[in-house]
Scaffold this motif. Structure first.
Motif, short mmCIF file in Angstrom:
data_model
loop_
_atom_site.label_atom_id
_atom_site.label_comp_id
_atom_site.label_asym_id
_atom_site.label_seq_id
_atom_site.Cartn_x
_atom_site.Cartn_y
_atom_site.Cartn_z
N MET A 72 0.83 -1.20 0.00
CA MET A 72 0.00 0.00 0.00
C MET A 72 0.87 1.26 0.00
O MET A 72 0.56 2.25 -0.64
CB MET A 72 -0.91 0.02 1.24
N PHE A 73 1.96 1.17 0.75
CA PHE A 73 2.88 2.31 0.82
C PHE A 73 3.48 2.58 -0.56
O PHE A 73 3.52 3.72 -1.03
CB PHE A 73 3.99 2.00 1.83
N ARG A 105 2.37 1.70 -3.49
CA ARG A 105 1.39 2.13 -4.49
C ARG A 105 0.61 3.34 -4.00
O ARG A 105 -0.62 3.30 -3.91
CB ARG A 105 0.41 0.98 -4.76
N SER A 106 1.33 4.37 -3.58
CA SER A 106 0.66 5.60 -3.15
C SER A 106 1.61 6.73 -3.49
O SER A 106 2.65 6.52 -4.10
CB SER A 106 0.39 5.57 -1.65
N LYS A 107 1.27 7.93 -3.07
CA LYS A 107 2.16 9.05 -3.38
C LYS A 107 3.55 8.84 -2.76
O LYS A 107 4.54 9.30 -3.29
CB LYS A 107 1.55 10.36 -2.89
N TYR A 108 3.58 8.11 -1.64
CA TYR A 108 4.87 7.87 -0.99
C TYR A 108 5.77 7.03 -1.89
O TYR A 108 6.96 7.31 -2.05
CB TYR A 108 4.67 7.19 0.36
N ARG A 110 5.59 6.74 -5.13
CA ARG A 110 6.03 7.52 -6.29
C ARG A 110 7.16 8.47 -5.91
O ARG A 110 8.14 8.63 -6.63
CB ARG A 110 4.85 8.31 -6.87
N ALA A 111 7.01 9.10 -4.73
CA ALA A 111 8.04 10.05 -4.31
C ALA A 111 9.38 9.35 -4.12
O ALA A 111 10.41 9.86 -4.57
CB ALA A 111 7.61 10.74 -3.01
#
Lengths: 383, 257
Positions: A205-206, A208-211, A213-214
């Motif tokens: 989940m981490f 596959r989120s903005k995190y 990507r960042a």
């Protein structure tokens, strides 16, 4: 349409996990008391569980964020000792009575969570100064941290002889606290599986989120990442802590499988499987940037380690060859060299195994293979 | 004339020295909303250093950068971006292993509001934000003509499209001023023409100000409203393209005396 696909994927995964989980429970109920199942298979599954969580958590830092941390087993050690000591303290306070007490389950859950939280806290302590550094320097400082942690634990005075005396937790852990005997390992196998599945899911989940990507942006180009408005130090420290949380949880699972704890199992000296290079080997073997790859590699490396230590065939080899198996670290190094030479991306590369995409992925791979073959033949015909 | 409005970006006596070398000194520029300004100069004149000063990559050793009337001294690069300065790079810097759409989404990170809890437990807030960011990214990719390759890895794009992706990524930060560092470098005439069209579309749709470093003189003379020329870190001329083309100091700097 895309949302439907996501929802279908979640449904499929949940269904398969629940199915496998139930099957496992039935199997455990039926075979729980048989020798080989109880004495070999179940302890092996426990080991695979914490290795998977450990490898996947390091992959977050190494594979997805591109920062080489060699102190991951330090966080695992923190988790292991936190969980062990906490459960022992609860037992001394007589908060539960034996492992069949439902209150023991509560203590178990709290111990595992506390292990993760304390590891995350320590990772902040290291990460805030250390993550300003890059590459080799970060590796050196985290390596040093791992050793410092072992020394600190070695010199902690509390708990006395029955608990933690100068780095080794005594046998009372086995009887009273977390340490599970073979019967308890069968009884709580579901717990190990549940923690592993949950940890891997949360790591997914981490990512596959903005995190995710960042941190992937930071891995690919840190300057461009900050020029795209990403606060690189914030995301680095946060990810480091998130990863250490799960390393701590892996440590708690490790504490469960052992009758006693000793810091030497986390150090480089004993050639055991819990030093940070072994974890790096798992991540590289599985593929940097693939959590499912890490899980698969954890099982493979467990089997390699198991065979080195217990395999019958080792004794059949000529002495000149079997000598190397006295030094497992050499074998791991060999595995790492072979991987780097022949498949530098690791087994999975950045590919994630997915039930939903399995059939289309295979179909595409066959198509690509055929196209490449046809192209080669055409080139041959032209020549 | 635009002088009555407040400039979106202004520098006052901006300068930086590396040791004894003054790479840029006394650099003054005012860029007004919607303007397209060119920054030219011979190789090594300090153009990219100016960009690095304007985006906070280098802290200036003298002078200030003012965005919308607010000085940005001592801020970090990501804070410059938050304030509204976005850039592309001379040598393309994409997130190579990520897909095209992920590149753009990564640049939206600062505007996505959900926290760690929402992300790990997939709350409705997470889905709503992710949906919004996907739509925004697709819209930007369409403007830059990259919608058909959104799922491919960024490194697999041809050179011209990588440039456009870099611009799309910069646009995703919702900036007030866009700094383009030699966007047409290494492009063939067709690709340059496409890029030009892309820049025009962006200006029409977003109404942002653009500062452009470029060596391709035909491109600069065509699209820039004003041009500033620097050499050895000093401004030697500024004015309209026709004024610059006739300026003796500029010709001397480029061709020698």
């Amino acid at each position: 349409m895309k949302k439907n696909k996501t929802a279908r994927g979640y449904f499929l995964n949940t269904a398969v996990i629940v199915l496998l989980f139930t099957a496992f429970q039935i199997l455990t109920a039926a075979k729980g008391s048989q020798g080989a199942f109880k004495l070999v298979l179940v302890p092996s599954i426990w080991q695979c569980c914490y290795l998977m969580v450990l490898a996947a958590s390091l992959n977050l830092v190494l594979g997805f964020m591109g920062q080489l941390s060699l102190g991951h087993c330090g966080f695992m050690a923190i988790g292991a000792y936190t969980a062990a000591l906490l459960s022992l303290a609860c037992e001394r306070a007589e908060w539960f009575d034996g492992k069949n007490d439902p209150r023991f389950l509560a203590v178990l859950i709290i111990s595992v969570l506390a292990a993760g939280l304390l590891a995350a806290l320590f990772s902040l302590l290291v990460g805030i100064p250390a993550l300003r550094l890059k590459g080799d320097y970060l590796a050196i400082i985290t390596l040093g941290f791992g050793m410092i942690i072992i020394n600190i634990i070695n010199n902690l005075p509390f708990c006395g002889q029955d608990g933690l005396a100068l780095g080794s937790a005594g046998a009372s852990l086995y009887k009273n606290g977390l340490g599970f005997g073979s019967k308890a390992k069968v009884q709580f196998l579901w717990f190990a599986l549940a923690v592993t599945i949950l940890s891997l899911t949360l790591l997914f989940m981490f990512v596959r989120s903005k995190y995710g990507r960042a941190i992937k942006a930071i891995r690919d180009d840190e300057i461009a990442a900050s020029a795209s408005g990403i606060n690189t130090s914030k995301y680095k420290v946060l990810t480091f802590a998130y990863s250490a949380f799960f390393a701590g949880i892996a440590g708690a699972l490790y504490a469960c499988t052992n009758a006693t704890l000793s810091t030497s199992s986390f150090a480089f000296t004993n050639g055991g499987i819990l030093n940070s290079t072994f974890v790096v080997v798992m991540v590289v073997l599985g593929g940097m940037g693939s959590l499912t790859g890490s899980a698969v590699a954890a099982v493979i490396m467990f089997l390699v380690n198991y065979e080195i230590k217990n395999g019958q065939w080792v004794s059949l080899l000529p002495a000149s060859l079997s000598g190397i198996f006295e030094y497992p670290m050499l074998v791991y190094a060999l595995v790492l060299i072979i991987v780097i030479l022949f498949r530098p991306k690791g087994i999975f590369g950045t590919y994630e195994f997915s039930l939903q995409n399995l059939i289309p992925d295979i179909r595409n791979a066959i198509k690509r293979h055929r196209a490449a073959k046809a192209e080669k033949e055409e080139a041959k015909a032209n020549a | 004339m635009p002088e009555q409005k407040m400039p979106v970006l202004e520098t006052r006596k901006l300068g930086i020295s590396f040791g004894g070398l003054k790479a840029v000194s006394d650099f003054n520029i005012k860029i007004f909303p919607g303007e397209l300004v060119g920054l030219i100069g011979p190789n090594g004149a300090g153009k990219t250093s100016v960009f690095n000063l304007l985006t906070g990559v280098y802290p200036p050793t003298e002078g200030t950068v003012i965005l919308d009337g607010k000085p940005l001294n001592g801020k970090k690069t990501y804070q410059f971006v938050e304030a509204g300065v976005a850039r592309t790079f001379q040598n393309i810097r994409l997130f190579k292993q990520m897909s095209v759409i992920e590149n753009v989404k990564a640049a939206c990170t600062k505007d996505i509001e959900y926290g760690l809890f929402a992300a790990t437990f997939r709350t409705p807030k997470f889905w709503k934000a992710e949906k919004a960011v996907t739509e925004k990214a697709m819209r930007l990719l369409e403007i830059c003509g990259l919608a058909d390759v959104s799922e491919l890895p960024a490194a697999s794009l041809p050179y011209g499209r990588q440039r456009k992706l870099e611009i799309a990524r910069a646009l995703a930060t919702d900036m007030k001023i866009l700094l383009l560092d030699e966007p047409a470098a290494g492009m063939n005439p067709t690709e340059t023409a496409e890029l030009l069209a892309c820049i025009q579309t962006i200006r029409e749709q977003f109404g942002i100000a653009i500062l452009l470093i470029e060596h391709d003189m035909s491109l600069v003379m065509n699209i820039c409203e004003r041009i500033q020329v620097i050499d050895y870190g000093q401004t030697i001329a500024s004015g309209t393209p026709s004024e610059i083309a006739a300026n003796k100091r500029v010709i001397a700097a480029y061709l020698g005396e």
